[in-house]
Design a protein around this motif. Structure first.
Motif, PDB file in Angstrom:
ATOM      1  N   TYR A 521      -2.837  -7.677   7.385  1.00  0.00           N
ATOM      2  CA  TYR A 521      -1.623  -7.640   6.571  1.00  0.00           C
ATOM      3  C   TYR A 521      -1.886  -8.259   5.193  1.00  0.00           C
ATOM      4  N   TYR A 522      -2.696  -9.320   5.155  1.00  0.00           N
ATOM      5  CA  TYR A 522      -3.070  -9.911   3.865  1.00  0.00           C
ATOM      6  C   TYR A 522      -3.821  -8.896   3.005  1.00  0.00           C
ATOM      7  N   ILE A 523      -4.771  -8.179   3.622  1.00  0.00           N
ATOM      8  CA  ILE A 523      -5.558  -7.182   2.891  1.00  0.00           C
ATOM      9  C   ILE A 523      -4.653  -6.075   2.348  1.00  0.00           C
ATOM     10  N   GLU A 524      -3.718  -5.615   3.175  1.00  0.00           N
ATOM     11  CA  GLU A 524      -2.794  -4.561   2.729  1.00  0.00           C
ATOM     12  C   GLU A 524      -1.993  -5.020   1.518  1.00  0.00           C
ATOM     13  N   LYS A 525      -1.515  -6.264   1.545  1.00  0.00           N
ATOM     14  CA  LYS A 525      -0.741  -6.787   0.414  1.00  0.00           C
ATOM     15  C   LYS A 525      -1.597  -6.867  -0.844  1.00  0.00           C
ATOM     16  N   GLN A 526      -2.855  -7.294  -0.668  1.00  0.00           N
ATOM     17  CA  GLN A 526      -3.746  -7.383  -1.824  1.00  0.00           C
ATOM     18  C   GLN A 526      -3.981  -6.004  -2.430  1.00  0.00           C
ATOM     19  N   GLN A 527      -4.169  -5.008  -1.573  1.00  0.00           N
ATOM     20  CA  GLN A 527      -4.407  -3.656  -2.080  1.00  0.00           C
ATOM     21  C   GLN A 527      -3.189  -3.119  -2.820  1.00  0.00           C
ATOM     22  N   ARG A 528      -2.005  -3.433  -2.323  1.00  0.00           N
ATOM     23  CA  ARG A 528      -0.795  -2.981  -3.002  1.00  0.00           C
ATOM     24  C   ARG A 528      -0.628  -3.657  -4.360  1.00  0.00           C
ATOM     25  N   GLN A 529      -1.043  -4.944  -4.433  1.00  0.00           N
ATOM     26  CA  GLN A 529      -0.892  -5.694  -5.675  1.00  0.00           C
ATOM     27  C   GLN A 529      -1.921  -5.303  -6.729  1.00  0.00           C
ATOM     28  N   ASN A 530      -3.128  -4.929  -6.272  1.00  0.00           N
ATOM     29  CA  ASN A 530      -4.231  -4.686  -7.201  1.00  0.00           C
ATOM     30  C   ASN A 530      -4.367  -3.240  -7.650  1.00  0.00           C
ATOM     31  N   ALA A 531      -3.643  -2.318  -7.008  1.00  0.00           N
ATOM     32  CA  ALA A 531      -3.754  -0.909  -7.385  1.00  0.00           C
ATOM     33  C   ALA A 531      -2.368  -0.292  -7.412  1.00  0.00           C
ATOM     34  N   PRO A 532      -2.126   0.689  -8.301  1.00  0.00           N
ATOM     35  CA  PRO A 532      -0.831   1.360  -8.321  1.00  0.00           C
ATOM     36  C   PRO A 532      -0.582   2.043  -6.981  1.00  0.00           C
ATOM     37  N   ILE A 533       0.528   1.710  -6.342  1.00  0.00           N
ATOM     38  CA  ILE A 533       0.838   2.304  -5.046  1.00  0.00           C
ATOM     39  C   ILE A 533       1.383   3.704  -5.222  1.00  0.00           C
ATOM     40  N   PHE A 534       2.066   3.945  -6.325  1.00  0.00           N
ATOM     41  CA  PHE A 534       2.662   5.256  -6.559  1.00  0.00           C
ATOM     42  C   PHE A 534       2.084   5.838  -7.839  1.00  0.00           C
ATOM     43  N   PRO A 535       0.869   6.422  -7.785  1.00  0.00           N
ATOM     44  CA  PRO A 535       0.260   6.928  -9.011  1.00  0.00           C
ATOM     45  C   PRO A 535       1.133   7.957  -9.712  1.00  0.00           C
ATOM     46  N   GLU A 536       1.827   8.802  -8.925  1.00  0.00           N
ATOM     47  CA  GLU A 536       2.678   9.805  -9.561  1.00  0.00           C
ATOM     48  C   GLU A 536       3.855   9.144 -10.275  1.00  0.00           C
TER      49      GLU A 536
END
Length: 628
Positions: A521-536
């Protein structure tokens, strides 16, 4: 692992080995085919590490033989590796590719018109010999190996192991043999090693207790048990399912055998009236079936933690804690209030200060910044990374004896003999000297000795090293049921996901963050924070013309919903993990066979619930982002 065939690059035939009266291997056979990716599992003391030594020729069996393909190049990482302490880190690593360097030397000294020129060049290209220096640098970086110019003599045990790992993999061997490769590697290094092995074109055999690692890189699992090898196609999850099915079948066959024997025993006791050929055949069948052995049921460690004594209102409070090492900032600004029921995992790269933080919590080291306040009812129990040393000349019972014959267990007590039996020490092993114990028995004895001390704040530094998978599962169960506080440093992601409900993670530049939930869950949060979740959506925001109307804001109700979303997602993920663990239990079919359909339905609903929560979270975050 299949039977020996023309494609086998190495094969062990009818291997037998004994230690005193203990049978390690009993006419066991094993083969590795080209490109095969084998994970070897089994209880500690079952002979896994010993067998790897037999494969590479470091140990001879009592009987049997090992046949290796001609010119087979083997890369080997043993648990008790040896490095040249008179050489540097880089020199030791580069030495692992001596056969490649020898080919390059021979190639460079060939006459220009030599007929061997093309043959050598093709061999060097296949071994990626021309990029050796570059590959060494890459592996050293990703495995967090000390600087190349440092001498081996001054390195810690963990640093030396990472050097040995790097040495084993850079030579592009035909067969890579790894014994506990993930020990002393941080999560980032393990992930890189996973990727390396997934792309590895040759064969490998490895022993590891890292269940995620086994799942992601292996194509077959070989279990070592009762002196034999049991082969399963697929990864670790496939193995668990197949083993559960095999055990369920064996138990069904055994029940039928016992039922047959009961019926026939009545007939035998009555005595056939006439010794006809038919009655004699029936009697022979009875004795033949009666002489068959029942399936071996392996005993499990029954890990018991003395119940935690009640904690006070204050357990341990870390207030803006910071630490320096040699004048260099190690970490800063750690603030965390521990409460009963918290099971906090500590993760991060090696050398960032995880063990130092544990010692600050214990009060063994004073921080350079901030303070630590410990409650009056808090009682620590610390399992050190290096563990306490065992006295080789003492017996198992003497090692755990501390002046009393009992272990205090809540309001009652348990005899030392009964306590040690929970850790699989039989009566005859209680009088055995430590020097004759297997590696697994030593680990269990150390755990038994430390955990009997009780306490309500348990601190574990790399507890999963050297424990077999069965013991790991039992330790996980014990920690999950523990009513006090658990603070654990571990590189085992499966362990962190299963046990922890909070993560304290050492990030780059000395940052340390606390996150509710497990490691994934920590990794998922980091990925959401560090990359645009909704590129479109990001693209639309960049290219769209300014709208005349104001962006919609979250309502008060939506704001409260967003604030509670993290906890809901964490709970949903925890339910998924719980159900997946049920399916992974070795005795799943015996315990839950009648509930398979219901459990599958629950798991599907839990996954759907998590997807719905993530979708809603993304929707609310998007609205909130528009009004910022």
């Amino acid at each position: 692992m299949g039977s020996e065939s023309a494609s086998s690059i190495i094969a062990a035939r009818d291997i037998s080995l004994r230690y005193n009266d203990e049978i390690i291997f009993d006419s066991a056979s094993f083969a590795v085919a080209e490109g095969e990716r084998i994970g070897m599992v089994g209880r500690n003391g079952s002979g896994k590490s010993t067998f790897l030594k037999i494969l590479v020729g470091e140990k001879e069996p009592d009987k049997g033989e090992v046949i290796r393909r001609r010119d087979l190049v083997i890369g080997y990482l043993p648990q008790d590796f040896q490095l040249d302490e008179k050489k540097t880190v880089f020199e030791n690593i580069r030495g692992g590719a001596d056969h490649v360097l020898g080919l390059i030397h021979e190639f460079e000294h060939l006459p220009a018109d030599s007929a061997k020129h093309n043959e050598l060049e093709e061999r060097i290209l296949s071994l990626e010999g021309w990029t050796l220096e570059q590959r060494i640098a890459t592996a050293m970086d990703h495995l967090n190996v000390p600087a190349g110019e440092r001498m081996i003599k001054g390195l810690s045990g963990g640093e030396k192991r990472r050097v040995a790992m790097c040495r084993a993999i850079i030579s592009r061997p035909d067969l890579l043999i790894l014994d506990e490769p993930t020990n002393h590697l941080d999560p980032e290094s393990i992930e890189w090693l996973e990727e390396y092995l997934r792309e590895f074109k040759a064969s490998f055999v490895m022993v590891t207790h890292d269940r995620y690692f086994l799942d992601r890189v292996t194509s077959s699992i070989v279990e070592v048990a009762q002196g034999r090898f049991f082969s399963y196609t697929g990864n670790y999850s496939d193995y668990l399912a197949a083993k559960a099915e095999r055990e369920a079948t064996e138990q069904l066959v055994e029940r039928k055998r016992q039922s047959f024997l009961r019926r026939e025993l009545e007939w035998v006791r009555r005595g056939p009236k006439a010794q006809t050929s038919k009655s004699k055949a029936r009697l022979d069948q009875y004795y033949e079936i009666a002489e068959k052995d029942a399936p071996v049921v392996e005993s499990n460690v029954e890990m018991i933690l003395p119940p935690a004594q009640p904690l006070g209102n204050r357990v341990v409070d870390l207030i803006n804690v910071g630490m320096d090492v040699g004048g260099r900032p190690l970490f800063r600004g750690i603030t965390l209030n521990f409460e009963a029921g918290m099971r906090v995992g500590v993760a991060g790269r090696n050398g960032v200060g995880k063990t130092t933080l544990l010692k600050i919590v214990l009060g063994q080291i004073e921080p350079v910044e901030g303070s630590v306040k410990t409650g009056t009812l808090t009682k620590f129990n610390y399992v050190d990374q290096s563990r306490l040393q065992l006295n080789e000349e003492k017996t198992v019972l003497e090692e755990i004896y501390d002046g009393t014959e009992f272990v205090i267990f809540g309001n009652g007590k348990l005899s030392l003999r009964a306590y040690l039996k929970r850790f699989l020490f039989t009566d005859d092993r209680l009088s055995t000297k430590v020097k004759y114990l297997s590696g697994g028995e030593r680990s269990r004895l150390l755990l038994a000795r430390i955990l009997k001390n009780g306490g309500n704040f348990l601190i574990l530094d790399e507890p999963t090293n050297d424990l077999d998978l069965n013991t790991l599962r039992v330790l996980e169960e014990a920690l999950i049921e523990f009513a006090g506080v658990v603070l654990v440093v571990s590189h085992d992601r499966y362990f962190l996901n299963r046990v922890c409900n909070g993560m304290l993670v050492f990030e780059p530049q000395g940052r340390v963050s606390y996150s509710a939930g497990n490691y994934d869950y920590y990794i998922e949060k980091q990925q959401r924070q560090n990359a645009p979740i909704f590129p479109e959506m990001v693209s639309a925001v960049v290219t769209a013309k300014p709208a005349a109307s104001k962006a919609r804001k979250l309502s008060w109700k939506e704001q409260r919903e967003l604030e509670g979303m993290e906890a809901e997602i964490g709970a949903a993920e925890a339910e998924i993990a719980r159900l997946e663990q049920v399916f992974a239990e070795p005795d799943f079919h015996r315990r839950h066979g009648s509930q398979t359909v219901e459990l599958n339905s629950q798991l599907e609903k839990a996954r759907e619930r998590a997807q719905q929560l993530y979708a809603r979270w993304e929707e609310l975050e998007a609205i909130a982002a528009q009004s910022r």
